[in-house]
Write a protein that holds these residues in place. Structure first.
Motif, PDB file in Angstrom:
ATOM      1  N   LYS A 320       0.838  -1.212   0.000  1.00  0.00           N
ATOM      2  CA  LYS A 320       0.000   0.000   0.000  1.00  0.00           C
ATOM      3  C   LYS A 320       0.864   1.251   0.000  1.00  0.00           C
ATOM      4  CE  LYS A 320      -4.196  -1.840   2.208  1.00  0.00           C
ATOM      5  NZ  LYS A 320      -3.904  -3.268   2.188  1.00  0.00           N
ATOM      6  N   GLU A 321       1.931   1.220   0.788  1.00  0.00           N
ATOM      7  CA  GLU A 321       2.861   2.360   0.811  1.00  0.00           C
ATOM      8  C   GLU A 321       3.523   2.524  -0.548  1.00  0.00           C
ATOM      9  OE1 GLU A 321       7.015   3.751   3.027  1.00  0.00           O
ATOM     10  OE2 GLU A 321       5.864   2.055   3.824  1.00  0.00           O
ATOM     11  N   ARG A 322       3.889   1.401  -1.153  1.00  0.00           N
ATOM     12  CA  ARG A 322       4.509   1.438  -2.476  1.00  0.00           C
ATOM     13  C   ARG A 322       3.598   2.098  -3.497  1.00  0.00           C
ATOM     14  NH1 ARG A 322       2.581  -0.604  -7.156  1.00  0.00           N
ATOM     15  NH2 ARG A 322       1.877  -2.432  -6.000  1.00  0.00           N
ATOM     16  N   GLN A 323       2.316   1.829  -3.436  1.00  0.00           N
ATOM     17  CA  GLN A 323       1.363   2.418  -4.383  1.00  0.00           C
ATOM     18  C   GLN A 323       1.338   3.940  -4.250  1.00  0.00           C
ATOM     19  OE1 GLN A 323      -2.043   0.155  -3.082  1.00  0.00           O
ATOM     20  NE2 GLN A 323      -1.881  -1.292  -4.763  1.00  0.00           N
ATOM     21  N   LEU A 324       1.386   4.437  -3.013  1.00  0.00           N
ATOM     22  CA  LEU A 324       1.383   5.889  -2.794  1.00  0.00           C
ATOM     23  C   LEU A 324       2.677   6.525  -3.307  1.00  0.00           C
ATOM     24  CD1 LEU A 324      -0.133   6.025   0.821  1.00  0.00           C
ATOM     25  CD2 LEU A 324      -1.280   6.595  -1.335  1.00  0.00           C
ATOM     26  N   VAL A 325       3.797   5.852  -3.074  1.00  0.00           N
ATOM     27  CA  VAL A 325       5.082   6.375  -3.545  1.00  0.00           C
ATOM     28  C   VAL A 325       5.101   6.430  -5.066  1.00  0.00           C
ATOM     29  CG1 VAL A 325       7.560   5.919  -3.654  1.00  0.00           C
ATOM     30  CG2 VAL A 325       6.347   5.606  -1.499  1.00  0.00           C
ATOM     31  N   VAL A 326       4.611   5.389  -5.699  1.00  0.00           N
ATOM     32  CA  VAL A 326       4.570   5.357  -7.167  1.00  0.00           C
ATOM     33  C   VAL A 326       3.713   6.498  -7.702  1.00  0.00           C
ATOM     34  CG1 VAL A 326       3.687   4.063  -9.143  1.00  0.00           C
ATOM     35  CG2 VAL A 326       5.041   2.892  -7.412  1.00  0.00           C
ATOM     36  N   GLU A 327       2.564   6.696  -7.093  1.00  0.00           N
ATOM     37  CA  GLU A 327       1.658   7.757  -7.551  1.00  0.00           C
ATOM     38  C   GLU A 327       2.335   9.125  -7.490  1.00  0.00           C
ATOM     39  OE1 GLU A 327      -2.763   9.472  -6.358  1.00  0.00           O
ATOM     40  OE2 GLU A 327      -2.165   7.474  -5.709  1.00  0.00           O
ATOM     41  N   ARG A 328       3.063   9.384  -6.403  1.00  0.00           N
ATOM     42  CA  ARG A 328       3.757  10.678  -6.270  1.00  0.00           C
ATOM     43  C   ARG A 328       4.823  10.841  -7.351  1.00  0.00           C
ATOM     44  NH1 ARG A 328       8.629  11.961  -4.383  1.00  0.00           N
ATOM     45  NH2 ARG A 328       8.961   9.943  -3.374  1.00  0.00           N
ATOM     46  N   ILE A 329       5.619   9.824  -7.556  1.00  0.00           N
ATOM     47  CA  ILE A 329       6.717   9.940  -8.522  1.00  0.00           C
ATOM     48  C   ILE A 329       6.177  10.061  -9.948  1.00  0.00           C
ATOM     49  CG2 ILE A 329       8.795   8.843  -9.432  1.00  0.00           C
ATOM     50  CD1 ILE A 329       9.158   7.484  -6.735  1.00  0.00           C
ATOM     51  N   VAL A 330       5.094   9.356 -10.249  1.00  0.00           N
ATOM     52  CA  VAL A 330       4.498   9.464 -11.585  1.00  0.00           C
ATOM     53  C   VAL A 330       4.069  10.904 -11.867  1.00  0.00           C
ATOM     54  CG1 VAL A 330       2.482   8.844 -12.970  1.00  0.00           C
ATOM     55  CG2 VAL A 330       3.773   7.062 -11.807  1.00  0.00           C
ATOM     56  N   VAL A 331       3.465  11.543 -10.861  1.00  0.00           N
ATOM     57  CA  VAL A 331       3.040  12.937 -11.028  1.00  0.00           C
ATOM     58  C   VAL A 331       4.254  13.830 -11.282  1.00  0.00           C
ATOM     59  CG1 VAL A 331       2.022  14.920  -9.846  1.00  0.00           C
ATOM     60  CG2 VAL A 331       0.918  12.676  -9.691  1.00  0.00           C
ATOM     61  N   GLU A 332       5.311  13.651 -10.485  1.00  0.00           N
ATOM     62  CA  GLU A 332       6.509  14.484 -10.632  1.00  0.00           C
ATOM     63  C   GLU A 332       7.200  14.227 -11.971  1.00  0.00           C
ATOM     64  OE1 GLU A 332       8.975  13.752  -7.258  1.00  0.00           O
ATOM     65  OE2 GLU A 332       7.492  14.476  -5.802  1.00  0.00           O
ATOM     66  N   ALA A 333       7.323  12.970 -12.341  1.00  0.00           N
ATOM     67  CA  ALA A 333       8.004  12.635 -13.593  1.00  0.00           C
ATOM     68  C   ALA A 333       7.215  13.135 -14.805  1.00  0.00           C
ATOM     69  CB  ALA A 333       8.205  11.121 -13.683  1.00  0.00           C
ATOM     70  N   THR A 334       5.899  13.032 -14.740  1.00  0.00           N
ATOM     71  CA  THR A 334       5.066  13.511 -15.847  1.00  0.00           C
ATOM     72  C   THR A 334       5.213  15.018 -16.020  1.00  0.00           C
ATOM     73  OG1 THR A 334       3.481  11.714 -15.481  1.00  0.00           O
ATOM     74  CG2 THR A 334       2.716  13.612 -16.744  1.00  0.00           C
ATOM     75  N   ALA A 335       5.206  15.739 -14.905  1.00  0.00           N
ATOM     76  CA  ALA A 335       5.367  17.193 -14.982  1.00  0.00           C
ATOM     77  C   ALA A 335       6.720  17.558 -15.587  1.00  0.00           C
ATOM     78  CB  ALA A 335       5.224  17.800 -13.589  1.00  0.00           C
ATOM     79  N   LYS A 336       7.759  16.853 -15.174  1.00  0.00           N
ATOM     80  CA  LYS A 336       9.101  17.116 -15.709  1.00  0.00           C
ATOM     81  C   LYS A 336       9.153  16.820 -17.218  1.00  0.00           C
ATOM     82  CE  LYS A 336      12.545  15.844 -13.037  1.00  0.00           C
ATOM     83  NZ  LYS A 336      13.471  16.948 -12.727  1.00  0.00           N
ATOM     84  N   LEU A 337       8.519  15.734 -17.617  1.00  0.00           N
ATOM     85  CA  LEU A 337       8.523  15.368 -19.029  1.00  0.00           C
ATOM     86  C   LEU A 337       7.711  16.353 -19.860  1.00  0.00           C
ATOM     87  CD1 LEU A 337       9.217  13.475 -21.353  1.00  0.00           C
ATOM     88  CD2 LEU A 337       7.293  12.014 -20.658  1.00  0.00           C
ATOM     89  N   GLU A 338       6.565  16.779 -19.360  1.00  0.00           N
ATOM     90  CA  GLU A 338       5.732  17.722 -20.114  1.00  0.00           C
ATOM     91  C   GLU A 338       6.471  19.036 -20.346  1.00  0.00           C
ATOM     92  OE1 GLU A 338       2.923  17.430 -21.652  1.00  0.00           O
ATOM     93  OE2 GLU A 338       2.560  15.355 -21.092  1.00  0.00           O
ATOM     94  N   GLU A 339       7.257  19.469 -19.375  1.00  0.00           N
ATOM     95  CA  GLU A 339       8.080  20.680 -19.574  1.00  0.00           C
ATOM     96  C   GLU A 339       9.063  20.473 -20.719  1.00  0.00           C
ATOM     97  OE1 GLU A 339      10.102  22.067 -16.121  1.00  0.00           O
ATOM     98  OE2 GLU A 339       8.280  22.209 -14.902  1.00  0.00           O
ATOM     99  N   ARG A 340       9.677  19.298 -20.732  1.00  0.00           N
ATOM    100  CA  ARG A 340      10.655  19.002 -21.781  1.00  0.00           C
ATOM    101  C   ARG A 340       9.971  18.908 -23.144  1.00  0.00           C
ATOM    102  NH1 ARG A 340      14.493  14.110 -20.453  1.00  0.00           N
ATOM    103  NH2 ARG A 340      14.878  15.544 -18.712  1.00  0.00           N
ATOM    104  N   ILE A 341       8.797  18.294 -23.178  1.00  0.00           N
ATOM    105  CA  ILE A 341       8.071  18.173 -24.447  1.00  0.00           C
ATOM    106  C   ILE A 341       7.715  19.553 -24.987  1.00  0.00           C
ATOM    107  CG2 ILE A 341       5.888  17.402 -25.466  1.00  0.00           C
ATOM    108  CD1 ILE A 341       6.009  14.999 -23.560  1.00  0.00           C
ATOM    109  N   ALA A 342       7.288  20.459 -24.085  1.00  0.00           N
ATOM    110  CA  ALA A 342       6.928  21.809 -24.512  1.00  0.00           C
ATOM    111  C   ALA A 342       8.124  22.535 -25.109  1.00  0.00           C
ATOM    112  CB  ALA A 342       6.363  22.592 -23.327  1.00  0.00           C
TER     113      ALA A 342
END
Length: 800
Positions: A320-342
């Motif tokens: 359960k803790e792992r699921q929360l950690v994954v969710e946080r990192i996915v949000v951060e990584a997606t934001a970082k990638l979207e900046e790069r894509i832009a």
């Protein structure tokens, strides 16, 4: 219109082969078709595939290195040498280590185990661990699920006087370690006929070799867990290992497996490979991802039920803790990638790194980003003090990530893995060169076709085909997993009868589908938001797996929805929305995942009086109705987008005239979806389609109300009190009378003409226009979605 997330491909089975196999084995055409498309076209092949047998098991001594390893281990047993089992921290490594513990216990050996800590040490053999082993009196090391790339570490072990037997299944590097024995079916000169064994599968073959082939059946349970969890192909020998393991697991004597099944919510007597993959494996992996894998090894090797329950509960909490950690990192990584894509566009190979990204879950994050962007993805955690990066890669079909990493091996300290998944470490200073090298390599390998996700379906079917009997018969193809997936079926033209959300916060969705007189329920996990996009009557194509829903002793067929498409332009009925702008944002967000390969574009059309600002619309283009009967963009930039496909058109306000509606349809000729968000006028304030009786009654009233010149506002007020017609309607009827010279308007006054020339109402353009506007308003206010869709289609044809 909802675009499927992937392109569906369904191979056409040879109808003659299907008929012949069905006749020979007395099976249904559906099952026969699945066997043929999976390469089991003869009765002999089909029976072995469905029922198993000795043909799928091979002599363990066919594995190169086995003839050297077995005598060395027997010598260690005879001389009571202290043996170290050196494993890995993933589910395959945990299973392999657990299996070796059971073997060494069975043989009465003196042993220790060592599994490196994922975050603190990383993958593979480490010299400090070898130093520790020497202090413990170890003279023989047996690696499981690791070691094939440990050239320098094994050389160090030899210097320390320890022999190393490597059992592994990872891709061998060019430079092989000089171990006492190397056992890996993928070695170039290994004659073993089946190359797809998991690490635990190789360990199982070692156990068979040591025990003369007669091993406890229960050990196949542990081998099944590692084989399924490591995504090995469920073909050949793996299929037999997992089949036997599952049968044993249904009456498991292992307290740890029983506890793990219970905490995973799996019914013990019906456990299958899918339960291992999605229930047991994530909890075992959570131990190595967030803590230490030794906890999971203890669970699989304990002989005490109470200890097993405690350990299983701990792994469940870690998951359960792992699921929360994954969710946080996915949000951060997606934001970082979207900046790069832009700034730079989407790269062929995505490489992202950051501090604070738990190295234990970066592989899961990579998988999630791959699913969203359909590119090879590498996610790395950066150590804040040393600057060292440890990461995981996941790849798409057609791009061998192990080969890609091999092409730039000099930029990494370490790497290893498979064509579809790998791990690596390097310093943060080399990240830029690393990403550039991978993308340079990809430019020579990948083509545009590689970036179009394709899902293989087994066949096209109807709801009538997918019966309870069919679902039961498909179980003969189990166990399901890599290279033998659950059968997927394409249903075309099914009609949505009902949708309802399930689970906490409506996270999941149940859809009732109908074709003719046949009905079936479909479940879509994690797609609760999709329900708002599928009003009753929507015609859909679905990609789904067939399963059986068992509840309170009742059994019925059920579809597990994988993908969905709606091919017609959809109208979403949000008329009278309390907050139309908010609703427009919400419907746009819901539609975003179903936009297809075209750029997502949402358009809002409203009256100028709303005075909206772009920030309110969160990226949606703003257009307004203008006084000339058309529409205009909020800014010049949007005018450049007129010929592009619109993912969703949100009408915040009703067009004031058919010309404005025509202008919308002409400006945006390609519209996937339309959201109706305009307000609903009170019945008293609406226009009515004009009739002669309306004008006859009004004419009589005007004779008395405006016999002498009377202010227009006073005339309208008195008329509205004496008729059920709205002021809007009355004002437009006066326009008709004026055009026909039945009244005169002058300086705000109205005078009734007592003896006008006889003229037909149809001679008045205002009369015709009033009818058109009233008809449009009637459709938009009261029409059903199908009626409104037909009306808009007729208008579109008129302006095209």
């Amino acid at each position: 219109m909802l675009h499927s997330k992937t392109r569906w491909h369904s191979p056409a089975a040879d109808p003659d082969a299907v008929r012949e196999l069905a006749r020979s084995l007395s099976i249904s055409p559906l099952l026969s078709s699945l066997l043929v498309t999976r390469g089991k076209a003869t009765p002999e092949e089909a029976l072995v595939f469905m029922d198993g047998g000795g043909q799928e098991q091979h002599d363990p001594f066919l594995l190169k290195g086995m003839t050297e390893a077995v005598p060395r281990i027997r010598k260690a047993l005879q001389e009571n040498e202290h043996i170290l089992v050196y494993g890995d921290y993933d589910a395959d490594g945990v299973s392999s280590t657990a299996l070796m513990i059971h073997l060494l216990r069975y043989l009465g050996a003196s042993y220790d185990i060592y599994i490196p800590h994922r975050s603190n040490e990383g993958y593979g053999l480490h010299n400090h661990a070898l130093d520790w082993a020497l202090q413990q009196g170890v003279s023989l090391i047996i690696t499981v699920d690791t070691g094939i790339s440990a050239y320098h570490q094994i050389a160090y072990a030899k210097e320390l006087g320890m022999d190393v037997i490597v059992t592994d299944h990872h891709e061998p590097p060019a430079l092989l370690p000089e171990a006492y024995a190397l056992i890996n079916p993928k070695l170039p000169d290994c004659p073993y006929p089946f190359k797809g064994l998991a690490g635990v599968g190789v360990a199982l073959k070692l156990a068979q070799a040591l025990l003369g082939g007669d091993i406890p059946e229960a050990w196949t349970e542990i081998a099944a867990i590692g084989t399924v969890a490591d995504l090995m192909p469920l073909l050949g020998e793996n299929r037999e290992i997992v089949r036997r393991g599952i049968l044993s697991m249904r009456n498991s004597r292992f307290p740890g497996i029983r506890a793990l099944l219970e905490v995973s919510g799996v019914t013990m007597n019906t456990v299958g490979a899918v339960n291992i993959a999605f229930g047991m494996a994530p909890r075992i992996n959570a131990s190595g991802r967030l803590d230490h894998a030794g906890r999971a090894v203890s669970l699989l090797t304990t002989e005490h039920a109470e200890e097993a329950r405690e350990l299983a509960d701990e792994l469940d909490l870690l998951n359960k803790e792992r699921q929360l950690v994954v969710e946080r990192i996915v949000v951060e990584a997606t934001a970082k990638l979207e900046e790069r894509i832009a700034a730079e566009g989407l790269p062929d190979v995505i490489v992202l790194a950051s501090e604070g990204w738990n190295v234990g879950v970066v592989g899961i994050v990579a998988s999630k980003l791959l699913e969203r962007y359909y590119r090879p993805v590498i996610i790395l955690d950066i150590h804040p003090e040393t600057g060292m990066c440890k990461g995981s890669a996941r790849s798409i079909p057609g791009f061998d990530i192990y080969a890609a990493l091999s092409s730039c091996s000099s930029l990494m300290d370490h790497f290893g893995g498979h064509p579809s998944a790998a791990g690596m470490s390097l310093h943060r200073d080399g990240l830029g060169a690393f990403a550039d090298a991978l993308n340079d390599y990809a430019s020579g390998v990948l083509t545009p076709e590689h970036f179009v996700a394709v899902t293989s379906a087994d066949s096209e079917a109807t709801i009538a085909d997918l019966s309870l009997q069919a679902a039961d018969e498909l179980e003969r193809l189990a166990p399901f997993g890599m290279s033998n997936p659950l059968p997927k079926f394409i249903l075309r033209g099914a009609v949505v009868k009902e949708t309802r959300t399930m689970g906490a916060e409506g996270k999941h969705l149940k859809i009732v589908l109908q074709q003719g007189k046949h009905i079936i329920e479909a479940v879509a996990f994690g797609k609760g938001a999709l329900g708002a996009l599928l009003p009753g009557g929507t015609k859909v194509d679905v990609l789904a797996e067939l399963s059986v829903n068992e509840w309170n002793g009742s059994r019925k067929p059920q579809l597990m929805l994988q993908d969905l498409a709606v091919h017609e332009t959809q109208l979403f009925d949000l008329r009278g929305a309390a907050d139309a702008v908010r609703q427009a944002r919400e419907i746009s967000e819901r539609l975003t995942p179903y936009a297809g390969t075209d750029p997502y574009r949402a358009v809002v059309v409203s009256r100028k009086e709303r005075a909206l600002v772009p920030d309110e619309l969160k990226g949606m283009s703003l257009w307004t109705y203008d006084e000339n009967g058309g529409i205009s963009a909020h800014d010049d930039e949007q005018n450049k987008l007129e010929e592009e496909r619109v993912s969703v058109l949100c009408l915040l306000d009703l067009p004031e005239s058919p010309e404005q509606l025509d202008a919308v349809l002409q400006t945006f000729p390609l519209i996937d979806n339309v959201a109706l968000l305009h307000s609903i006028r009170e019945r008293r304030e609406r226009l009515q389609v004009p009739t002669r009786d309306h004008f006859k009654a009004l004419y009589k009233l005007l004779a008395s109300v405006a016999a002498a010149a009377t202010p227009e506002h006073e005339v309208l007020l008195r008329l509205s009190r004496q008729t059920p017609l709205s002021v809007r309607m009355l004002s437009m009827m006066l326009d008709v009378f004026e055009e026909l010279d039945f009244i005169e308007r002058h300086q705000g006054l109205i005078t009734f003409v007592t003896q006008p020339a006889a003229k037909s109402l149809t001679a008045s353009q205002h009369f015709i226009r009033l009818g058109q506007v009233a008809q449009m308003e009637e459709y938009f206010m009261d029409g059903s979605l199908s009626e409104l869709q037909d009306f808009m289609q007729s208008r579109r044809q008129g302006v095209s």
